[in-house]
Design an enzyme around this catalytic site. Structure first.
Site, short mmCIF file in Angstrom:
data_model
loop_
_atom_site.label_atom_id
_atom_site.label_comp_id
_atom_site.label_asym_id
_atom_site.label_seq_id
_atom_site.Cartn_x
_atom_site.Cartn_y
_atom_site.Cartn_z
N LYS A 79 0.85 -1.20 0.00
CA LYS A 79 0.00 0.00 0.00
C LYS A 79 0.88 1.24 0.00
O LYS A 79 1.95 1.25 0.63
CB LYS A 79 -0.92 -0.04 1.23
N SER A 128 -9.76 1.73 2.87
CA SER A 128 -8.90 2.53 2.02
C SER A 128 -7.82 1.70 1.30
O SER A 128 -7.16 2.22 0.39
CB SER A 128 -8.20 3.60 2.86
N SER A 154 -9.97 -0.76 7.04
CA SER A 154 -9.44 -0.57 5.68
C SER A 154 -8.83 -1.79 5.01
O SER A 154 -8.54 -1.73 3.82
CB SER A 154 -8.41 0.55 5.67
N1 GLN Z 1 -13.29 3.94 6.47
C1 GLN Z 1 -12.68 4.31 7.71
C2 GLN Z 1 -12.27 5.76 7.68
O1 GLN Z 1 -12.52 6.37 6.71
C3 GLN Z 1 -11.48 3.43 7.99
C4 GLN Z 1 -10.34 3.76 7.12
C5 GLN Z 1 -9.09 3.00 7.51
O2 GLN Z 1 -9.15 1.97 8.17
N2 GLN Z 1 -7.95 3.56 7.11
O3 GLN Z 1 -11.72 6.29 8.57
#
Ligand code: GLN
Length: 511
Positions: A77, A157, A181
């Site tokens: 990532k 994400s 995410s």
């Molecule tokens: N969707 C969640 C957020 O927007 C989690 C994102 C993540 O785990 N980086 O914060």
């Protein structure tokens, strides 16, 4: 060994026929699918891929293989620092930034002989659940048919990592999981997404979103594959101040292995599986409920005892998570001011505000503003502190149901309880990309939904994040309407990571 560990047993038909992938096969898949899926934002040059691949092949031939990841194609990532390719976190703010060092977990992978294919797309600084908020443009779902009208999101994400794994561009990938995410995109793409206990894997070199929640996550085609990556990267690192200390790590590890050894096969007799009643939430689709029921039947059939449990503070998890995550993000991202770090507006007279307005995307700006507001006098007391207290209640809810003692607490474990919790990973299959973009651009989207309403997609994944406990999403079924995958989530007590994966593997066997 490699083909057994990494051969897909999940439900993604594109993936089902495949076995171990060499870096050349991975590169072929990137060349074939990446234009459509937008999973990788930077691919390692062929020469270095060839070199790492050849060295691994030579070691194999000579019997000096470095282990199960030697020669395996892995994606990273784009919020993990790498010296060989830029690290941009899906943001214009970090455009072209090349780190002078590798993140510790990246170093572990390299030392294990993994062939690092490149960097994967992500929501800007990890802020999102659809991989639609990125300066590179969205990652789309690998289950979409080429030419299909209504594309679906890959989830976020870590959507780039999930799409890459699901389409065989790599055998596993690093993601990060702050509130879901890796688990949400895994559910949407039909693969395994695993968030280890907070403190197990070093975050040195992982660019921060929300420090008290960020975890290194793993996306893989199989639970066993995720386990191999976990074994490689789960090590104490003194450069990560939140790392679990060696002595406690050893104790936790021993208890974890002991419990995992109690269920060496698919016979789950003696295992107590909790079904949290509060997870039957409104926005859940009928398919998600049906798949959850099928998961319960599956475990029961293998001898597990199913126990209804209550986690009473669950309904406060989403507001608490978004209050705390945004407050931390507002503070963490303050460093990108164009002076010491990050993009700088070109005009000589440009202010910090100009620089940051030009650099950050709309969603990141929204969150920075909200997060900064949460930390101002007055709101700190009325929002931030109550969210911290709620977080503690959520942690205690979990401690009250797990039979395993939480090694970070002095309170004893309950005498009645469960070993794992089983619940959905997502309220339904991957949403349509157009719906997500609509709600982002128009705060009263077609269904009267603004972007904040889409935060509900994290409803099942944020509670374990707030508690710092391990959770894994395993593909288990498909939407009856359109065949898109839906995952099931297993959650366990802090430190019981291998045990969790052992049990998760018995869920994977059904397909
Ligand atoms: N969707 C969640 C957020 O927007 C989690 C994102 C993540 O785990 N980086 O914060």
């Amino acid at each position: 060994m490699l083909s057994r560990v990494f051969t897909q047993r999940a439900i993604n038909p594109q993936a089902s026929a495949r076995a171990f992938t060499t870096w050349q096969q991975a590169l072929d898949a990137i060349e074939k699918h990446n234009d459509r899926l937008n999973a990788f934002v930077a691919v390692q040059d062929k020469e270095s891929l060839n070199q790492s691949g050849e060295q691994a092949a030579k070691r194999r031939a000579e019997g000096t293989s470095l282990g199960p990841l030697d020669g395996v194609a892995i994606g990273i990532k784009d919020n993990f620092c790498t010296t060989s390719l830029p690290t941009t976190c899906g943001s214009k703010v970090l455009e072209g930034f090349v780190s002078p060092y590798d993140a510790t977990v990246v170093r572990h992978l390299k030392e294990a002989g993994a062939v690092l294919m490149g960097k994967t797309n992500m929501d800007e600084f990890g802020m999102g659940a659809a991989n639609a908020f990125t300066c590179y443009g969205p990652t789309t779902n690998p289950m979409d048919q080429p030419g299909q009208d209504e594309l679906r999101v890959a989830g976020g994400s870590s959507g780039g990592s999930a799409a890459a794994v699901a389409s065989n561009m790599c055998m596993a990938a690093l993601g990060s999981d702050t509130g879901g995410s890796v688990r949400l995109p895994a559910s949407y793409c039909g693969i395994v997404g695993y968030k280890p206990s907070y403190g197990q894997c070093s975050r040195h070199g992982l660019v921060t979103y929300a420090t008290s929640l960020d975890c290194v996550g793993i996306l893989a085609q199989t639970v066993q594959g995720a386990g191999v990556v976990y074994d490689t990267i789960s090590k104490y690192d003194e450069q990560d101040p939140s790392a679990l200390l060696p002595e406690l790590r050893a104790q936790v590890d021993e208890a974890d292995r002991k419990l995992a050894a109690q269920w060496p096969s698919d016979d789950l007799t003696g295992l107590r599986v909790g079904i949290p009643s509060e997870y039957f939430v409104d926005p859940m689709s009928k398919d998600a409920i049906d798949i959850w029921r099928a998961g319960i039947r599956h475990m029961k059939k293998r001898g597990a005892t199913i126990v209804p449990v209550s986690l009473p503070h669950t309904r406060y998890a989403l507001p608490a998570y978004f209050t705390l995550a945004l407050a931390e993000a507002g503070s963490n991202l303050a460093r990108y001011d164009g002076v010491r770090y990050g993009y700088r507006a070109e005009e000589d007279t440009a202010s910090y505000a100009d620089t940051r307005t030009e650099g950050f995307g709309t969603e990141a700006q929204r969150r920075i503003l909200l997060g900064t507001h949460i930390l101002t006098a007055g709101t700190y007391e009325t929002a931030f502190l109550p969210a911290q207290k709620t977080r503690r209640q959520i942690q205690l809810d979990f401690n009250n149901v797990f039979l395993q003692h939480n090694p970070l607490y002095s309170t004893p474990a309950p005498t009645e309880g469960v070993h794992v919790l089983l619940c959905p990973s997502a309220t339904g299959p991957a949403p349509k990309l157009s719906d997500i973009l609509k709600s982002a651009s128009d705060d009263q989207g077609e269904k009267g939904h603004g972007v904040v309403d889409t935060y509900v997609n994290d409803v099942f994944t944020v509670p374990p994040s707030l508690a710092g406990i391990p959770a894994v999403s395993v593909p288990f079924g498909k939407s009856s309407e359109d065949g898109y995958p839906i995952g099931l989530q297993l959650i366990s007590q802090y430190g019981y990571d291998r045990f969790l994966l052992r049990i998760a593997d018995t869920l994977a066997v059904h397909s």
